[in-house]
Design a protein around this motif. Sequence first.
Motif, PDB file in Angstrom:
ATOM      1  N   PRO A  52      -0.211  -7.504   5.531  1.00 32.83           N
ATOM      2  CA  PRO A  52      -0.877  -6.591   6.467  1.00 32.83           C
ATOM      3  C   PRO A  52      -0.722  -5.116   6.117  1.00 32.83           C
ATOM      4  CG  PRO A  52       1.113  -7.446   7.446  1.00 32.83           C
ATOM      5  CD  PRO A  52       0.893  -8.204   6.160  1.00 32.83           C
ATOM      6  N   LEU A  53       0.402  -4.741   5.504  1.00 27.47           N
ATOM      7  CA  LEU A  53       0.560  -3.326   5.157  1.00 27.47           C
ATOM      8  C   LEU A  53      -0.313  -2.947   3.973  1.00 27.47           C
ATOM      9  CD1 LEU A  53       4.360  -2.803   5.825  1.00 27.47           C
ATOM     10  CD2 LEU A  53       2.405  -2.342   7.325  1.00 27.47           C
ATOM     11  N   LEU A  54      -0.581  -3.877   3.097  1.00 29.45           N
ATOM     12  CA  LEU A  54      -1.525  -3.623   2.005  1.00 29.45           C
ATOM     13  C   LEU A  54      -2.929  -3.439   2.581  1.00 29.45           C
ATOM     14  CD1 LEU A  54      -2.078  -3.371  -1.015  1.00 29.45           C
ATOM     15  CD2 LEU A  54      -2.311  -5.852  -1.098  1.00 29.45           C
ATOM     16  N   LEU A  55      -3.303  -4.288   3.545  1.00 31.29           N
ATOM     17  CA  LEU A  55      -4.599  -4.119   4.211  1.00 31.29           C
ATOM     18  C   LEU A  55      -4.639  -2.766   4.916  1.00 31.29           C
ATOM     19  CD1 LEU A  55      -7.349  -5.112   5.138  1.00 31.29           C
ATOM     20  CD2 LEU A  55      -6.185  -6.335   6.999  1.00 31.29           C
ATOM     21  N   ARG A  56      -3.570  -2.414   5.595  1.00 31.68           N
ATOM     22  CA  ARG A  56      -3.500  -1.100   6.245  1.00 31.68           C
ATOM     23  C   ARG A  56      -3.757   0.021   5.244  1.00 31.68           C
ATOM     24  NH1 ARG A  56       1.797   1.684   6.928  1.00 31.68           N
ATOM     25  NH2 ARG A  56       1.779   1.102   4.728  1.00 31.68           N
ATOM     26  N   ASP A  57      -3.171  -0.111   4.050  1.00 30.12           N
ATOM     27  CA  ASP A  57      -3.336   0.918   3.025  1.00 30.12           C
ATOM     28  C   ASP A  57      -4.795   1.096   2.614  1.00 30.12           C
ATOM     29  OD1 ASP A  57      -0.615   1.207   3.162  1.00 30.12           O
ATOM     30  OD2 ASP A  57      -0.215   0.239   1.228  1.00 30.12           O
ATOM     31  N   PHE A  58      -5.576   0.018   2.653  1.00 30.15           N
ATOM     32  CA  PHE A  58      -7.003   0.122   2.334  1.00 30.15           C
ATOM     33  C   PHE A  58      -7.782   0.814   3.450  1.00 30.15           C
ATOM     34  CE2 PHE A  58      -6.180  -3.676  -0.429  1.00 30.15           C
ATOM     35  CZ  PHE A  58      -6.523  -3.069  -1.625  1.00 30.15           C
ATOM     36  N   LEU A  59      -7.242   0.769   4.663  1.00 32.13           N
ATOM     37  CA  LEU A  59      -7.982   1.253   5.826  1.00 32.13           C
ATOM     38  C   LEU A  59      -7.686   2.694   6.220  1.00 32.13           C
ATOM     39  CD1 LEU A  59      -7.596  -1.888   8.116  1.00 32.13           C
ATOM     40  CD2 LEU A  59      -9.592  -1.232   6.756  1.00 32.13           C
ATOM     41  N   VAL A  60      -6.566   3.229   5.777  1.00 35.76           N
ATOM     42  CA  VAL A  60      -6.144   4.546   6.265  1.00 35.76           C
ATOM     43  C   VAL A  60      -6.087   5.588   5.152  1.00 35.76           C
ATOM     44  CG1 VAL A  60      -4.792   3.530   8.152  1.00 35.76           C
ATOM     45  CG2 VAL A  60      -3.671   4.068   5.988  1.00 35.76           C
ATOM     46  N   SER A  61      -6.093   6.820   5.572  1.00 35.97           N
ATOM     47  CA  SER A  61      -5.931   7.937   4.633  1.00 35.97           C
ATOM     48  C   SER A  61      -4.443   8.062   4.296  1.00 35.97           C
ATOM     49  CB  SER A  61      -6.427   9.232   5.288  1.00 35.97           C
ATOM     50  OG  SER A  61      -5.558   9.586   6.347  1.00 35.97           O
ATOM     51  N   PRO A  62      -4.103   8.831   3.270  1.00 35.21           N
ATOM     52  CA  PRO A  62      -2.681   9.019   2.940  1.00 35.21           C
ATOM     53  C   PRO A  62      -1.865   9.579   4.114  1.00 35.21           C
ATOM     54  CG  PRO A  62      -4.033   9.718   1.102  1.00 35.21           C
ATOM     55  CD  PRO A  62      -4.977   9.426   2.245  1.00 35.21           C
ATOM     56  N   SER A  63      -2.431  10.518   4.859  1.00 34.81           N
ATOM     57  CA  SER A  63      -1.685  11.070   5.998  1.00 34.81           C
ATOM     58  C   SER A  63      -1.536  10.027   7.115  1.00 34.81           C
ATOM     59  CB  SER A  63      -2.350  12.338   6.534  1.00 34.81           C
ATOM     60  OG  SER A  63      -3.639  12.058   7.027  1.00 34.81           O
ATOM     61  N   GLU A  64      -2.555   9.193   7.306  1.00 33.52           N
ATOM     62  CA  GLU A  64      -2.448   8.124   8.309  1.00 33.52           C
ATOM     63  C   GLU A  64      -1.414   7.082   7.881  1.00 33.52           C
ATOM     64  OE1 GLU A  64      -6.738   7.711  10.474  1.00 33.52           O
ATOM     65  OE2 GLU A  64      -6.650   7.117   8.363  1.00 33.52           O
ATOM     66  N   LYS A  65      -1.310   6.841   6.589  1.00 35.12           N
ATOM     67  CA  LYS A  65      -0.306   5.895   6.096  1.00 35.12           C
ATOM     68  C   LYS A  65       1.091   6.413   6.427  1.00 35.12           C
ATOM     69  CE  LYS A  65       1.530   3.611   2.020  1.00 35.12           C
ATOM     70  NZ  LYS A  65       1.471   3.416   0.604  1.00 35.12           N
ATOM     71  N   ILE A  66       1.326   7.683   6.177  1.00 31.15           N
ATOM     72  CA  ILE A  66       2.623   8.284   6.498  1.00 31.15           C
ATOM     73  C   ILE A  66       2.898   8.160   8.000  1.00 31.15           C
ATOM     74  CG2 ILE A  66       3.888  10.477   6.629  1.00 31.15           C
ATOM     75  CD1 ILE A  66       2.430  11.225   3.973  1.00 31.15           C
ATOM     76  N   ARG A  67       1.906   8.451   8.796  1.00 34.31           N
ATOM     77  CA  ARG A  67       2.076   8.388  10.257  1.00 34.31           C
ATOM     78  C   ARG A  67       2.377   6.958  10.704  1.00 34.31           C
ATOM     79  NH1 ARG A  67       4.333   9.796  14.547  1.00 34.31           N
ATOM     80  NH2 ARG A  67       3.149   9.580  16.446  1.00 34.31           N
ATOM     81  N   THR A  68       1.685   5.976  10.150  1.00 34.27           N
ATOM     82  CA  THR A  68       1.961   4.595  10.559  1.00 34.27           C
ATOM     83  C   THR A  68       3.349   4.159  10.098  1.00 34.27           C
ATOM     84  OG1 THR A  68       0.821   3.659   8.625  1.00 34.27           O
ATOM     85  CG2 THR A  68      -0.475   3.900  10.654  1.00 34.27           C
TER      86      THR A  68
END
Length: 124
Positions: A52-68
């Motif tokens: 799921p975190l790999l899928l998340r990485d496809f869906l979010v921007s770099p700043s959103e990844k940091i925030r999540t």
Amino acid sequence: LRQGAGPRNPLGRIVLRFPNPYSVYLHDTPSQPLFSKGPRAFSSGCVRVEQPLLLRDFLVSPSEKIRTEELLATETTHEFRLATPVPVLLGYWTVQVDGKGALLYAPDIYGRDPVLMKAMESAL
């Protein structure tokens, strides 16, 4: 009844919700060994995601990844909405063709094949 966030939550660390009339969503699972088993109908209608975190990485921007990552580190429940919504399409197939052209059948765990067969027969 609602179970709080934490390592034993059956939805895992992250849930990916999307609009649909069936209240289906994608989620992590603390039961990762289930991905090596078959058949794979262990969920109650929602879809377990193996990475799921790999899928998340496809869906979010770099700043959103940091925030999540910051939100996940708190081990409490948070709602995070994507800045840019992404369409989600789920497919359900009970038959497919293998590399040699042979049909491969899977159990119809949702009981949808009879309705489909009736519709196909009436179209003939």
